[in-house]
Each structure stands twice: as structure tokens, then as C-alpha cells.
Write an enzyme that holds these catalytic residues in place. Structure first.
Site, short mmCIF file in Angstrom:
data_model
loop_
_atom_site.label_atom_id
_atom_site.label_comp_id
_atom_site.label_asym_id
_atom_site.label_seq_id
_atom_site.Cartn_x
_atom_site.Cartn_y
_atom_site.Cartn_z
N ARG A 187 75.48 49.41 20.29
CA ARG A 187 74.24 49.02 20.96
C ARG A 187 74.44 47.93 22.00
O ARG A 187 75.16 46.95 21.77
CB ARG A 187 73.22 48.54 19.93
N ASP A 240 61.69 52.68 20.55
CA ASP A 240 61.56 54.08 20.95
C ASP A 240 62.34 54.98 20.00
O ASP A 240 61.98 56.14 19.80
CB ASP A 240 62.00 54.30 22.40
N GLU A 292 66.89 55.65 26.91
CA GLU A 292 65.61 54.96 26.99
C GLU A 292 64.51 56.00 27.12
O GLU A 292 64.62 56.95 27.93
CB GLU A 292 65.56 54.03 28.22
N ILE A 321 68.57 45.85 25.02
CA ILE A 321 67.73 45.86 26.21
C ILE A 321 66.35 45.29 25.89
O ILE A 321 65.79 44.50 26.63
CB ILE A 321 67.57 47.31 26.75
N LEU A 322 65.79 45.70 24.75
CA LEU A 322 64.50 45.20 24.29
C LEU A 322 64.70 44.29 23.08
O LEU A 322 65.67 44.43 22.33
CB LEU A 322 63.58 46.37 23.93
N CYS A 371 73.21 52.43 24.70
CA CYS A 371 74.09 52.53 23.54
C CYS A 371 75.14 53.61 23.76
O CYS A 371 75.18 54.28 24.78
CB CYS A 371 73.29 52.86 22.28
N SER A 417 68.25 52.25 40.35
CA SER A 417 69.00 52.81 41.48
C SER A 417 68.21 53.95 42.12
O SER A 417 67.25 54.46 41.56
CB SER A 417 70.37 53.32 41.03
N GLY A 418 68.66 54.37 43.30
CA GLY A 418 68.00 55.45 44.05
C GLY A 418 68.64 56.81 43.86
O GLY A 418 68.36 57.73 44.65
#
Length: 635
Positions: free
Chosen positions: A50, A101, A78, A53-54, A2, A365-366
Site C-alpha cells: 500500500r 473504497d 482508486e 493516499i487517503l 497499491c 495528467s492529460g
């Protein structure tokens, strides 16, 4: 994922800013294209956008107010342990009306007060208004994954996820010339400063609490690095590896929860390959994404990404790009930037995010591993400087040669010469000067020279020195490489790497999650001795050794390439007219009054010479700044 924004008025004059809340929220639509919401009560206004995602229940939208009507929250981010926290709250008698959450955070704040923030495992920017106390709590995650800007004057306080929102709220658009000077050195602006005077970046791991007209700031998290404890670490190297695998597997699992398509960036380097390997344990046929560079084989690592994808049976997609593909996106990317930011690899991240978003909504991602485990060439350089020896002395002794030989990031030989020159300078400098030199594209003197005489008078020398001192506070002559890594975690990671990923992914409404930055992993990393991270033969040693059985052998024993877009080619070709006839035109520079015409002209002369060196990186910084200026400051 968001975007948030808000106003807290101290006076009747400040309340007028509440009228700009809608515009401020509209400005960050790309962060949240799926829905929006607003809350206004008395002197406080909260705005929210927003990206779903969920699969949330209808009453999970924001701003969210508790059942009693006292507390209201806006939250960007998140929280990966929210289900565990929710269960504990239920046992204590809390009742929930959604599965989000966001509501868990709100109930934790109601139950435990400001100290609750330490229980959150995730990334975020958030604000909670208490109607009864007439207070506002604003906080940012531990490492600065999510941005949060603050502006305060005698009448009001603003906060927002992006500068676009701050401008819509009405912040004064006055250049911070100290920030500009650092930008001209680093190609990004370190916090807490921003390009505008008065607008600050809330530091990672900090919060603000506003009540009774007072604003109190506090650090709620610091990386727990203690050299004495590190020296007493009793884990064997083998035990350290097992612990790292365990922590990383947990971090990845926590970040795989989503009700939308999810995937993983896979560059072909060690870090993203580790994430893909771990994620594939828990997600059959994991979606993985790479970009290749048809015209730049020196930087193309898709061969290695394909090996990892085959090894772990992922559903792999390669976006193979030409230089024309990259160039076509330059102006779109520049138009999105609301603060000067000139890491040129942002262009590749922008395109990767755009293409990835066509297939998934969340990507892992790393990012973060290089900064905490010692993965950059400068970390090996620092190790070798401290070790000394014949080879180091020999490179330094040939400093005169490195000064005159052609240098370029875009070829193996030219890049080696560039590295030798920087190393030889570093050998002759103290640890703080060396760190700053290796982090910069230009010296303080060179940056100062680019400014006009009027601009130079606006650069507070004491303020400039203090900001540099604050950044380098953890470096000591008798310290070790862990102090360099800690400094990277507070400078390079939040203000270059994470800023780049956040801006470019949000420009394309893609959420990126970073398992290496799970705080349990970071805390563990800074409990390890340097010998576990870098030695005479290997960077990021423990990461490479811990996951060797998971990854193809071909990934090892090869140089780290990273990526550099072909700026020099473009500046001598497609971008030449933009440079000479528009953004860096003498007449425009003179009318603007920020830069010195002769200094800019000298840079352009070097650009088109036989030995341009790294000048293209500095000119790219100017192109970015000038584009931003024309969009937000001109007229």
C-alpha cells in the site's frame, strides 16, 4: 495506490507456490512502500502493498475480509464514485467498518455479484476470494490504467501487478518469440501477450472467474462505438463542446480527492493545460510541475507551461534538465523494467515522477486525449490520406526523394522528411497495413531479420498473424477515422502510453490520475463524428475549441512536439562502449543465441553512418531488451 499479487492452487503441487507469496509481495515494494498484508486460506493466497493516499481508519488495511469472514479482497487503484455507491449500500442495510473504497467494492460484490463491476468509476486491478464457494474473481479497469498479469497451468493460477511478482511466484521464464517479434516492431509488447510464454496481460475491461477448477474470462466493458449512432448524433458542435467541458470538469473534480499533497503535470500542451485549468477551479494555488530541456530547445515547452501556470495562478515548479541529468537516470530506469519496454520518453516521465514525488503524492495528467480525440500527427495523416487531393499526391510522388534525404526526429527538417516518407508509404497501403506501419519502428521483415535462425524457427507465423489481426479488427476500408482512434485505444493507449506512466510513476511511488479516461468522457468521445475531432486544419478540434477561453492563445497554432531523448547523441558518445563492448558485442550476441550477429552489426554500422534515420530507436529497443535479459534471463 497499491500493488497486488496472489495464488489460487488447483492441486497439492500448486499449493507449494503459496510459500512464495511473501517474496512476491516484497518484489513490488515501490508500488506500496507504506504497508503490506497477506491472506492465506486453504488453496488461496493474496498479497498486498500500500501507498497511503487517503487517511484510512485502522481497519481499512488490506487484504480486507468482510465481517462474516467469507469474502476477502485485494485492490489496487482508486474508485472515484465510492462515496455515492456507499450511500446507496447504507440505505439497503449494509454496515461499514471503514471509510475506504475497498470496503465499498467488497460490499458491492457481496450484494450484487460480478455485475457490480460496471458501477465502478475509476481504475483498478482487484481480486476477491469467496471462502464458501472457493472461488476467485479477478478484474481490470476499463482502459488498462492499472496492469494485471495472469499465469495459469494445471496446478495453479497466479496474478500480480508486475512481472517481478510473477517471477517471484515462480512462472517459467520462457521467451514468447511472437511477442519478441512484435516488440522489435513496436518497441513495446501488445496484450494479451507478455515477454514470457504463459504469462498474459488481462485485457482492459475484462474479468476472470475461477471456480471448481474452471477459469471463465469475460469482457465486462467495451467502448460503445456504433457508427450508425454517431451518424445520428443530434448535438450541435457548440452543444458538444459544452457537454465535453461539463464531463471533464466532473472527471477532474472526482480525481482531486486525496488526504496527501496533490498536483498536476503541466507539459505546455493542450491536454495537460486543460486538466490544470479545470483543477485550478477547485484547488487554489494548485501545484503544477513541468520539465524543461536546456540542451534540447526544440522539445522544450516550458514557455507554454509557464503561461498556463500564470493564467491560473498555480504554484508552478519547473525541473530544468540537461542531457547529463537525463543520462544519469538511464541505468536506474532500465533496472526497474521487468519486461522490455522501449518508449524512450519513459526516461523523461521517470525523472518527472521522481522530482514531482518529492513534493506531492498524487498527480493528474492529460493522458488519453490524443487517442480518443485525434491528437497525433498520424491522425492528421490518416485524414489527409482519406481526403486525397493534389498535396497528398505530390508528397507520394516524391517518395524516391524522401527515401534518400536524411531523416531525424531531433530537427524540424529531418522530422518533416521522416513524416513525408511515412505518409507517402501510407498513401500506397490499405488501412490496416498503413496503421501498422505508422505504429511501428520496423517492418515485420526487418524485425524477423534481427532474429537468429534458431529464433526465427520459434516464431509461430499463424500466431503472429492472428495477434496482428486481433489488434486491427476494428479497421475497415469503408470505415472512418474513429476506427483508427478506437484501435489506438486498444493498442497504443494501454500498452505504450499507460504502461509508460504506470511503470515510471510507480517506480517512484507516485500515483497518477487521468481525468480524460473517465469512462463517461470516453463514451462521449466515441459518440462524436470525426468532423468534431479532426478536419483539414486542426487535430483534436473539439478539445481545442471547447477550452479556448481557458487557455492562453499562444498554445494554439503550433506543432505538437512530444519529446525524444537525445538517443543518437548518447549512442555515438556515452553509450557507445555499452553498445559495442557489452550489450551488442558480437561474442555476447552469439552466446545468447536470440539475435543474428550480422544483422545487429549492420544496425551498428548504420548508427554511425551519415544517415542513421530512425535506427537509434531500434537500437534503443535492443539495449532495453539486452539489459532486461542480463538481469532476468542470464545465468
Amino acid at each position: 495506490m497499491c500493488g497486488i499479487t496472489g495464488v489460487f492452487a488447483f492441486t497439492q503441487t500448486g499449493r507449494q507456490s503459496l510459500n512464495n507469496l511473501q517474496a512476491s509481495t516484497d518484489a513490488i515494494i515501490r508500488r506500496g512502500p507504506d504497508s503490506e498484508g497477506h491472506f492465506v486460506y486453504d488453496q488461496c493466497g493474496l498479497g498486498f502493498r500500500r501507498l497511503a493516499i487517503l487517511d484510512l481508519s485502522a481497519d481499512g488495511n488490506q487484504p480486507m475480509t468482510d465481517a462474516a469472514g467469507r469474502y476477502t479482497i485485494v485492490f489496487n487503484g482508486e474508485i472515484f464514485n465510492f462515496r455515492e455507491l456507499r450511500e446507496k449500500l447504507v440505505k439497503r442495510g449494509c454496515q461499514f467498518h471503514s471509510q475506504t473504497d475497498t470496503e465499498v467494492i467488497l460490499q458491492l460484490y457481496i450484494t450484487e455479484g460480478r455485475s457490480f463491476i460496471k458501477k465502478l468509476n475509476g481504475f483498478f486491478g482487484l481480486a476477491i476470494f469467496d471462502k464458501e464457494e472457493n472461488s476467485l474473481f479477478i478484474a481490470r479497469d476499463r482502459f488498462g490504467v492499472k496492469p494485471l498479469l495472469i499465469y495459469r497451468d494445471e496446478d495453479k493460477l497466479f496474478f500480480a501487478s508486475e512481472m517481478k511478482s510473477m517471477m517471484a511466484l515462480g512462472v517459467p521464464r520462457k521467451l514468447d518469440y511472437v511477442a519478441l517479434t512484435q516488440y522489435l516492431q513496436l518497441n513495446y509488447i501488445p496484450g494479451p501477450a507478455s515477454i514470457f510464454k504463459g504469462v498474459k496481460k488481462l485485457l482492459p475491461g475484462h474479468y476472470l472467474y475461477i471456480k471448481d477448477g474452471k477459469v471463465v474470462g469475460k469482457a465486462w466493458y467495451k467502448i460503445p462505438y456504433d457508427p450508425k449512432k454517431v451518424a445520428k448524433n443530434k448535438l450541435s458542435y457548440e452543444q458538444q463542446q459544452h457537454k465535453l467541458v461539463e464531463l471533464m470538469d466532473g472527471a477532474v473534480q472526482r480525481r482531486l480527492v486525496a488526504d496527501v499533497p496533490l498536483g498536476c503535470f503541466l507539459s505546455g500542451g493542450i491536454d495537460s493545460s486543460v486538466i490544470a485549468a479545470l483543477a485550478s477551479r477547485h484547488t487554489p494555488h494548485l501545484n503544477t510541475f513541468s520539465i524543461g530541456f536546456k540542451d534540447e530547445p526544440f522539445f522544450d515547452e516550458t514557455k507554454y507551461a509557464n503561461l498556463v501556470a500564470a493564467r491560473h495562478n498555480t504554484n508552478h515548479t519547473v525541473f530544468s534538465l540537461t542531457n547529463n541529468d537525463l543520462y544519469e537516470h538511464i541505468h536506474d530506469m532500465l533496472a526497474y523494467l521487468d519486461e522490455p519496454f522501449a518508449d524512450s520518453s519513459a526516461l523523461a516521465v521517470y525523472i518527472l515522477s521522481q522530482r514531482t514525488r518529492q513534493k506531492v503524492t498524487v498527480a493528474l495528467s492529460g493522458d488519453g486525449a490524443d487517442e480518443m480525440f485525434g491528437g497525433y500527427n498520424k491522425h492528421m495523416g490518416e485524414f489527409k490520406v482519406r481526403q486525397g487531393g493534389f498535396k497528398a499526391e505530390a508528397v507520394t510522388g516524391l517518395g524516391f526523394l524522401w527515401d534518400i534525404l536524411p531523416k531525424s526526429r531531433n530537427s524540424f527538417i529531418g522530422n518533416r522528411v521522416r513524416q513525408f516518407q511515412r505518409f507517402s508509404r501510407g498513401m500506397l497501403a490499405g488501412v490496416k497495413d498503413r496503421y501498422w506501419d505508422w505504429a511501428s519502428f520496423a517492418s515485420a521483415e526487418d524485425a524477423n531479420t534481427l532474429l537468429s535462425a534458431a529464433s526465427r524457427r520459434k516464431v509461430g507465423k499463424k500466431a503472429l498473424a492472428k495477434r496482428r489481426k486481433d489488434i486491427l479488427e476494428h479497421l475497415h476500408a469503408d470505415g472512418d477515422l474513429n476506427e483508427v482512434l478506437l484501435t489506438d485505444m486498444k493498442l497504443v493507449l494501454p500498452y505504450d502510453m499507460l504502461t509508460k506512466v504506470d511503470m515510471m510513476s510507480m517506480a517512484n511511488s507516485l500515483e497518477v490520475r487521468t481525468p480524460f479516461l473517465d469512462y463517461k468522457v470516453v463514451d462521449f468521445a466515441f459518440s462524436l463524428p470525426v468532423s468534431s475531432k479532426v478536419d483539414a486544419t486542426m487535430k483534436k478540434r473539439i478539445v481545442q475549441d471547447a477550452f479556448r477561453s481557458e487557455l492562453p492563445a499562444e498554445l494554439y497554432d503550433r506543432p505538437k512536439h512530444g519529446f525524444e531523448v537525445p538517443l543518437l547523441k548518447w549512442m555515438r558518445g556515452e553509450l557507445r562502449s555499452l553498445i559495442e563492448d557489452d550489450l551488442l558485442r558480437d561474442e555476447f550476441i552469439e552466446a545468447q543465441g536470440v539475435f543474428d550477429v550480422d544483422a545487429i552489426r549492420a544496425l551498428k554500422t548504420q548508427l554511425f553512418s551519415r544517415n542513421p534515420g530512425d535506427v537509434h530507436a531500434r537500437i534503443w529497443g535492443l539495449i532495453v531488451f539486452q539489459t532486461w535479459w542480463k538481469q532476468y534471463m542470464a545465468g
